[in-house]
Design an enzyme around this catalytic site. Structure first.
Site, PDB file in Angstrom:
ATOM      1  N   GLU A  68     -82.294   6.048  34.985  1.00  7.45           N
ATOM      2  CA  GLU A  68     -81.633   4.760  35.145  1.00  7.45           C
ATOM      3  C   GLU A  68     -80.982   4.292  33.850  1.00  7.45           C
ATOM      4  O   GLU A  68     -81.383   4.690  32.757  1.00  7.45           O
ATOM      5  CB  GLU A  68     -82.616   3.702  35.643  1.00  7.45           C
ATOM      6  CG  GLU A  68     -83.801   3.490  34.716  1.00  7.45           C
ATOM      7  CD  GLU A  68     -84.870   2.593  35.339  1.00  7.45           C
ATOM      8  OE1 GLU A  68     -85.258   1.613  34.663  1.00  7.45           O
ATOM      9  OE2 GLU A  68     -85.316   2.869  36.466  1.00  7.45           O
ATOM     10  N   CYS A  77     -88.037  -0.989  31.480  1.00 13.67           N
ATOM     11  CA  CYS A  77     -87.581   0.397  31.475  1.00 13.67           C
ATOM     12  C   CYS A  77     -88.380   1.249  32.455  1.00 13.67           C
ATOM     13  O   CYS A  77     -89.603   1.273  32.413  1.00 13.67           O
ATOM     14  CB  CYS A  77     -87.725   0.991  30.078  1.00 13.67           C
ATOM     15  SG  CYS A  77     -86.568   0.331  28.881  1.00 13.67           S
ATOM     16  N   CYS A  98     -77.836   0.281  28.112  1.00 19.99           N
ATOM     17  CA  CYS A  98     -79.113   0.857  27.713  1.00 19.99           C
ATOM     18  C   CYS A  98     -79.230   2.223  28.375  1.00 19.99           C
ATOM     19  O   CYS A  98     -79.207   2.327  29.607  1.00 19.99           O
ATOM     20  CB  CYS A  98     -80.255  -0.058  28.142  1.00 19.99           C
ATOM     21  SG  CYS A  98     -81.868   0.475  27.529  1.00 19.99           S
ATOM     22  N   CYS A 125     -96.840   4.562  25.609  1.00 23.31           N
ATOM     23  CA  CYS A 125     -97.034   3.175  25.188  1.00 23.31           C
ATOM     24  C   CYS A 125     -97.648   2.407  26.355  1.00 23.31           C
ATOM     25  O   CYS A 125     -97.162   2.484  27.489  1.00 23.31           O
ATOM     26  CB  CYS A 125     -95.711   2.561  24.748  1.00 23.31           C
ATOM     27  SG  CYS A 125     -94.977   3.379  23.310  1.00 23.31           S
ATOM     28  N   CYS A 131     -95.549   0.145  28.993  1.00 23.09           N
ATOM     29  CA  CYS A 131     -94.227   0.617  29.402  1.00 23.09           C
ATOM     30  C   CYS A 131     -94.277   1.351  30.732  1.00 23.09           C
ATOM     31  O   CYS A 131     -95.161   2.185  30.968  1.00 23.09           O
ATOM     32  CB  CYS A 131     -93.663   1.526  28.317  1.00 23.09           C
ATOM     33  SG  CYS A 131     -92.004   2.141  28.674  1.00 23.09           S
ATOM     34  N   CYS A 159     -91.761   9.817  30.027  1.00 22.53           N
ATOM     35  CA  CYS A 159     -91.993   9.768  28.576  1.00 22.53           C
ATOM     36  C   CYS A 159     -93.404  10.266  28.296  1.00 22.53           C
ATOM     37  O   CYS A 159     -94.336   9.961  29.049  1.00 22.53           O
ATOM     38  CB  CYS A 159     -91.826   8.345  28.050  1.00 22.53           C
ATOM     39  SG  CYS A 159     -91.979   8.214  26.240  1.00 22.53           S
TER      40      CYS A 159
END
Length: 367
Positions: A97, A346, A118, A129, A132, A125
């Protein structure tokens, strides 16, 4: 040519030199490469058949062996404040995205004066984190240059607007995909590509120290943002696993090196999470770091993520945190992020889509 697996490569992943070599292999004059790039990046055509100044035989060969674009647009979520989130399907069925953000909301039917995109660099990922959405389902793979640069082209084609600024702070850790990222940036900044100045590009990292140094040594004047989110090791260790490999001392040493090599001011990104990192003592320590580094601070109240139970601090607490920074002489912005109604954090839209399709399992709520 860079490619993933046996899928036909996308033309959006070629540099000018690579495309020139290809057309010469096909006994075509070198200027054909410039024509193809012009059709893709300037005229923004959707199909190879539309490249009408190419010989029919060359168009047929290109269409048989290459795709014009790496991304299939599947969905757009528009916001009341004109922020738009685009969802793209990749060749392997995964999703990525991008978010197009106006500098100022459109008023009375007028367009915003600046647009920032962005951009994502990975599917998922690996850095985990805790706050997130991007890493909730783990890491799948790196995006290749055609998929990274292609997001910018797709956003311009879909919106009909010029993208003025890029921030590589979407899904993924950009510095964990450094080589593909820099190849995409070559395409984005090239005169034959999107011709966007390097000073309009910002790369955000959670703190991969060796790559901070690599970017500091890179000749282009690309900007750097640090996803800090904690002013001390004690706080950062709770929410950012990367800090256990490169702690704040190593990180700030790398940022000193950056300042010795670059003129652009650093940006420290700080997501405010209630009872985690919003203690006002953190603000005072953060002010000391920012002042020494001559860095700007972006404060972002936490954006709710389904599957996580972190909480956004009160507006009063957010403003008190900001005011400590400002009173210490730090340039600090409390960012009232756009797009609350479009799964703004995100990775949320991608996570929802892949969960619905059964590609990934619904994440277990954790803290």
């Amino acid at each position: 040519m860079r490619q993933l697996g046996a899928v036909r490569p996308a033309l959006t992943g070629f540099s000018k030199d690579e495309l020139t070599a290809l057309v010469q292999e096909w006994d075509q004059p070198p200027f054909r490469a410039g024509q193809i790039l012009d059709w893709i990046w300037k005229k923004k055509v959707g199909a190879i058949e539309e490249m009408t100044n190419l010989p029919a035989a060359l168009r047929d060969k290109l269409a048989a062996e290459y795709r014009p674009h790496a991304l299939e647009h599947t969905h757009t979520q528009g916001s009341a404040d004109t922020t738009r989130k685009f969802l793209f399907k990749l060749h392997d069925g995964r999703y990525v995205e991008s978010v197009l953000i106006p500098a100022n909301p459109a008023l009375y039917g007028e367009k915003s004066d600046r647009r920032t995109l962005c951009v994502s660099s990975q599917v998922g990922c690996a850095y985990g984190c805790k706050f997130c959405a991007s890493g909730l389902a783990g890491f799948s793979r790196n995006l290749d240059p055609s998929e990274i640069a292609g997001q910018v082209l797709a956003a311009e084609r879909l919106s009909g607007e010029r993208v003025d600024n890029l921030v590589f702070m979407g899904m993924g850790e950009p510095f964990a995909n450094f080589d593909h990222l820099m190849a995409a940036i070559e395409i984005i900044t090239a005169e034959w590509g999107l011709h966007l100045g390097a000073r309009h590009l910002t790369i955000s990292t959670s703190g991969l120290v060796p790559r901070i140094r690599d970017l500091a040594d890179h000749p282009q004047q690309i900007r750097l943002a640090i996803s800090l989110h904690g002013a001390t090791d004690e706080v950062r260790n709770k929410i950012m696993p990367v800090n256990k490999k490169w702690n704040t001392a190593a990180l700030f040493e790398a940022l000193d090196y950056w300042n010795s090599r670059k003129k652009q001011h650093l940006t420290l990104e700080y997501i405010l999470i209630q009872d985690v990192n919003d203690d006002l003592e953190q603000a005072r320590i953060l002010a000391g770091h920012a002042r020494r580094l001559t860095a700007k601070v972006n404060l972002i109240p936490y954006n709710k993520v389904e599957g996580l139970d972190w909480v956004r601090p009160s507006e009063t607490r957010c403003k008190a945190f900001r005011d400590i920074l400002k009173n210490a002489g730090v340039s600090a912005t409390l960012r009232l992020e756009k797009g609350h109604d479009i799964d703004a954090a995100c990775g949320q839209l991608r996570l929802k889509q892949e969960t619905e399709e059964g590609i990934i399992e619904a994440p277990v709520k954790a803290r």
